[in-house]
Design a protein around this motif. Structure first.
Motif, PDB file in Angstrom:
ATOM      1  N   GLY A  53       5.251  -4.750   0.147  1.00  0.00           N
ATOM      2  CA  GLY A  53       6.404  -4.982   0.999  1.00  0.00           C
ATOM      3  C   GLY A  53       7.049  -6.330   0.764  1.00  0.00           C
ATOM      4  N   ARG A  54       6.269  -7.302   0.305  1.00  0.00           N
ATOM      5  CA  ARG A  54       6.813  -8.635  -0.002  1.00  0.00           C
ATOM      6  C   ARG A  54       7.465  -8.650  -1.387  1.00  0.00           C
ATOM      7  NH1 ARG A  54       4.515  -8.884   4.529  1.00  0.00           N
ATOM      8  NH2 ARG A  54       3.402 -10.724   5.323  1.00  0.00           N
ATOM      9  N   ASP A  55       7.029  -7.762  -2.269  1.00  0.00           N
ATOM     10  CA  ASP A  55       7.449  -7.810  -3.669  1.00  0.00           C
ATOM     11  C   ASP A  55       8.763  -7.091  -3.943  1.00  0.00           C
ATOM     12  OD1 ASP A  55       5.090  -9.170  -4.188  1.00  0.00           O
ATOM     13  OD2 ASP A  55       3.999  -7.363  -4.770  1.00  0.00           O
ATOM     14  N   ILE A  56       9.116  -6.124  -3.095  1.00  0.00           N
ATOM     15  CA  ILE A  56      10.324  -5.361  -3.344  1.00  0.00           C
ATOM     16  C   ILE A  56      11.555  -6.151  -2.899  1.00  0.00           C
ATOM     17  CG2 ILE A  56       9.172  -3.134  -3.172  1.00  0.00           C
ATOM     18  CD1 ILE A  56      10.198  -2.936  -0.318  1.00  0.00           C
ATOM     19  N   ALA A  57      12.734  -5.683  -3.308  1.00  0.00           N
ATOM     20  CA  ALA A  57      13.982  -6.319  -2.911  1.00  0.00           C
ATOM     21  C   ALA A  57      14.923  -5.252  -2.357  1.00  0.00           C
ATOM     22  CB  ALA A  57      14.617  -7.026  -4.092  1.00  0.00           C
ATOM     23  N   PRO A  58      15.370  -5.414  -1.117  1.00  0.00           N
ATOM     24  CA  PRO A  58      15.013  -6.505  -0.193  1.00  0.00           C
ATOM     25  C   PRO A  58      13.576  -6.366   0.305  1.00  0.00           C
ATOM     26  CG  PRO A  58      16.349  -4.881   0.938  1.00  0.00           C
ATOM     27  CD  PRO A  58      16.342  -4.473  -0.502  1.00  0.00           C
ATOM     28  N   SER A  59      12.984  -7.493   0.658  1.00  0.00           N
ATOM     29  CA  SER A  59      11.612  -7.462   1.174  1.00  0.00           C
ATOM     30  C   SER A  59      11.583  -6.737   2.509  1.00  0.00           C
ATOM     31  CB  SER A  59      11.068  -8.885   1.321  1.00  0.00           C
ATOM     32  OG  SER A  59      11.905  -9.644   2.185  1.00  0.00           O
ATOM     33  N   LEU A  60      10.403  -6.229   2.846  1.00  0.00           N
ATOM     34  CA  LEU A  60      10.276  -5.311   3.980  1.00  0.00           C
ATOM     35  C   LEU A  60       9.945  -6.038   5.279  1.00  0.00           C
ATOM     36  CD1 LEU A  60      10.183  -2.300   4.840  1.00  0.00           C
ATOM     37  CD2 LEU A  60       7.723  -2.371   4.344  1.00  0.00           C
ATOM     38  N   THR A  61      10.745  -5.798   6.304  1.00  0.00           N
ATOM     39  CA  THR A  61      10.383  -6.222   7.656  1.00  0.00           C
ATOM     40  C   THR A  61       9.239  -5.336   8.137  1.00  0.00           C
ATOM     41  OG1 THR A  61      12.619  -6.989   8.182  1.00  0.00           O
ATOM     42  CG2 THR A  61      11.185  -6.437  10.038  1.00  0.00           C
ATOM     43  N   THR A  62       8.204  -5.948   8.715  1.00  0.00           N
ATOM     44  CA  THR A  62       7.015  -5.175   9.078  1.00  0.00           C
ATOM     45  C   THR A  62       6.245  -5.865  10.186  1.00  0.00           C
ATOM     46  OG1 THR A  62       5.048  -4.082   8.145  1.00  0.00           O
ATOM     47  CG2 THR A  62       5.512  -6.309   7.388  1.00  0.00           C
ATOM     48  N   PHE A  63       5.287  -5.168  10.729  1.00  0.00           N
ATOM     49  CA  PHE A  63       4.311  -5.766  11.643  1.00  0.00           C
ATOM     50  C   PHE A  63       3.060  -6.014  10.822  1.00  0.00           C
ATOM     51  CE2 PHE A  63       1.190  -5.816  15.159  1.00  0.00           C
ATOM     52  CZ  PHE A  63       1.804  -6.764  15.970  1.00  0.00           C
ATOM     53  N   ASP A  64       2.768  -7.272  10.594  1.00  0.00           N
ATOM     54  CA  ASP A  64       1.772  -7.699   9.609  1.00  0.00           C
ATOM     55  C   ASP A  64       0.366  -7.696  10.198  1.00  0.00           C
ATOM     56  OD1 ASP A  64       0.982  -8.566   7.158  1.00  0.00           O
ATOM     57  OD2 ASP A  64       1.575 -10.644   7.438  1.00  0.00           O
ATOM     58  N   LEU A  65      -0.564  -6.989   9.541  1.00  0.00           N
ATOM     59  CA  LEU A  65      -1.971  -6.962   9.933  1.00  0.00           C
ATOM     60  C   LEU A  65      -2.828  -7.596   8.832  1.00  0.00           C
ATOM     61  CD1 LEU A  65      -2.231  -3.281  11.231  1.00  0.00           C
ATOM     62  CD2 LEU A  65      -2.105  -5.348  12.639  1.00  0.00           C
ATOM     63  N   PRO A  66      -3.948  -8.236   9.190  1.00  0.00           N
ATOM     64  CA  PRO A  66      -4.823  -8.850   8.180  1.00  0.00           C
ATOM     65  C   PRO A  66      -5.743  -7.801   7.541  1.00  0.00           C
ATOM     66  CG  PRO A  66      -5.717  -9.238  10.359  1.00  0.00           C
ATOM     67  CD  PRO A  66      -4.419  -8.506  10.565  1.00  0.00           C
ATOM     68  N   LEU A  67      -5.193  -6.985   6.659  1.00  0.00           N
ATOM     69  CA  LEU A  67      -5.881  -5.774   6.205  1.00  0.00           C
ATOM     70  C   LEU A  67      -7.198  -6.061   5.491  1.00  0.00           C
ATOM     71  CD1 LEU A  67      -2.787  -3.748   4.928  1.00  0.00           C
ATOM     72  CD2 LEU A  67      -3.951  -3.607   7.144  1.00  0.00           C
ATOM     73  N   ARG A  68      -7.186  -6.953   4.511  1.00  0.00           N
ATOM     74  CA  ARG A  68      -8.432  -7.225   3.775  1.00  0.00           C
ATOM     75  C   ARG A  68      -9.461  -7.884   4.694  1.00  0.00           C
ATOM     76  NH1 ARG A  68      -7.116  -6.541  -1.940  1.00  0.00           N
ATOM     77  NH2 ARG A  68      -9.123  -7.298  -2.656  1.00  0.00           N
ATOM     78  N   ASP A  69      -8.983  -8.699   5.612  1.00  0.00           N
ATOM     79  CA  ASP A  69      -9.916  -9.347   6.538  1.00  0.00           C
ATOM     80  C   ASP A  69     -10.521  -8.313   7.487  1.00  0.00           C
ATOM     81  OD1 ASP A  69     -11.213 -11.718   7.338  1.00  0.00           O
ATOM     82  OD2 ASP A  69      -9.937 -11.854   9.110  1.00  0.00           O
ATOM     83  N   ILE A  70      -9.753  -7.299   7.852  1.00  0.00           N
ATOM     84  CA  ILE A  70     -10.315  -6.218   8.662  1.00  0.00           C
ATOM     85  C   ILE A  70     -11.488  -5.585   7.932  1.00  0.00           C
ATOM     86  CG2 ILE A  70      -9.886  -3.898   9.563  1.00  0.00           C
ATOM     87  CD1 ILE A  70      -7.025  -4.805  10.192  1.00  0.00           C
ATOM     88  N   GLY A  71     -11.320  -5.337   6.628  1.00  0.00           N
ATOM     89  CA  GLY A  71     -12.405  -4.763   5.843  1.00  0.00           C
ATOM     90  C   GLY A  71     -13.609  -5.672   5.762  1.00  0.00           C
TER      91      GLY A  71
END
Length: 347
Positions: free
Chosen positions: A289-307
């Motif tokens: 979501g950060r890499d595409i253009a335009p970048s994506l508005t999102t609700f950010d979760l700490p995914l790897r940290d959850i794991g």
């Protein structure tokens, strides 16, 4: 050349088959040091390879952990699984992973397979719309893990066994709706998850509540599954809707980042201007979501940290180091997120 058996080792060491098994298969009832050394020397001399299943039975532990995810293609699931795998690898733990394609029956089969391998703990990621019978079977399979002394952790949905980690789904959906209104949108579309996964239901409810509180309404419910393929279907449907119903800019809540990225791609290919004609909002915070253009508005979760934290809860729950911002209440843990404003919406 014939395979060396446990009987061969016992005969060479001059001990009973039971004694050789206790030494080589990890039993807690180990004979004296001299006898153990004799068995080990015989095994080394003959080139004996221990049977992993026999070892697990002898010590009621396999040294394996199980992870069940719904969609390996979806970065949400793969990021959580990667965090778990990294933490497990750091502790010398092996992980058996099963992808079940968001299918409840396949998930039941996967849990049965993990129990057959006598895994020492299980992480389940994602939520499913289950019948009462399916929920009972899930609970039974997970209870078998606990009966062996193993730990169960689920992310997104509780089955009445172990501990459950909940992302702030409803709160995140509300935050997204409020951000869309603040960005100037007055027309709204929402993915209508055809699978009725509980997490998607909660996200949709939070978003709809924010829109209704502002005096607005959801103009278009887009029926599609919460998958990248569903996102492409939704993107095409949104393009047709905008063509047939011209007006001001519309904001689409895609429920997950994977859906949002796919839908936005279809809209851009069709010549729709993002965010001026169509705003797109995801949920999860995947790297793409950060890499595409335009970048994506999102609700950010700490995914790897959850794991990573889920591994701690499975492997050594009494010493699990959880962030202070995670709300812990008995067997439930709620994880906060944050709105990340990208270029896919006006602001």
């Amino acid at each position: 050349m014939a395979q060396v058996t446990l009987s061969d080792v016992a005969r060479t060491a001059g001990v009973s088959l039971a004694t050789a098994s206790r030494v080589l298969n990890g039993s807690s009832r180990v004979p004296g040091k001299a006898i153990s050394q004799r068995v080990m020397q015989a095994a080394e001399k003959l080139g004996y390879v221990p049977n992993a299943s026999a070892q697990a039975l002898a010590r009621s532990s396999s040294g394996l952990l199980g992870v069940v995810i719904q969609d390996l293609e979806d970065p949400y699931f793969s990021a959580v699984a990667a965090g778990f795998q990294e933490a497990a690898g750091g502790q010398g733990q092996l992980v058996l992973m099963a992808q079940t394609s968001r299918d409840a029956d396949l998930t039941i089969v996967a849990l049965g397979g993990l129990n057959a391998q006598r895994v020492d703990g299980v992480l389940m990621v994602g939520s499913l719309d289950l019948s009462a019978e399916q929920r009972a079977v899930f609970g039974d399979q997970l209870a078998r893990v606990e009966a062996r002394g193993g730990q169960v952790v689920t992310v997104g949905q509780s089955y009445g066994i172990g501990r459950t980690v909940y992302p702030a789904d409803r709160e995140g959906g509300r935050a997204i709706g409020q951000a869309a209104i603040a960005g100037g949108y007055r027309r709204f579309a929402l993915l209508d998850d055809v699978t009725r996964a509980p997490s998607a239901v909660d996200r949709a409810a939070g978003f709809a509540a924010a829109i209704e509180e502002s005096g607005g309404r959801i103009e278009y419910d887009v029926p599609a599954p919460v998958t990248a393929a569903g996102g492409r279907v939704a993107g095409d449907a949104l393009v047709r809707h905008l063509e047939e119903h011209p007006g001001g800019p519309m904001c689409f809540f895609a429920m997950t980042d994977a859906v949002a990225v796919a839908a936005m791609g279809r809209a851009l290919h069709a010549g729709i201007r993002v965010p001026d004609e169509l705003g797109v909002v995801g949920f999860d915070g995947i790297a793409a979501g950060r890499d595409i253009a335009p970048s994506l508005t999102t609700f950010d979760l700490p995914l790897r940290d959850i794991g990573r934290r889920a591994f701690e809860l499975v492997h050594h729950p009494e010493d699990a180091d959880l962030p202070e911002t995670w709300e812990v209440r008995e067997d439930t843990i709620t994880i906060p997120g944050r709105l990340w404003q990208g270029g896919s919406t006006m602001h």
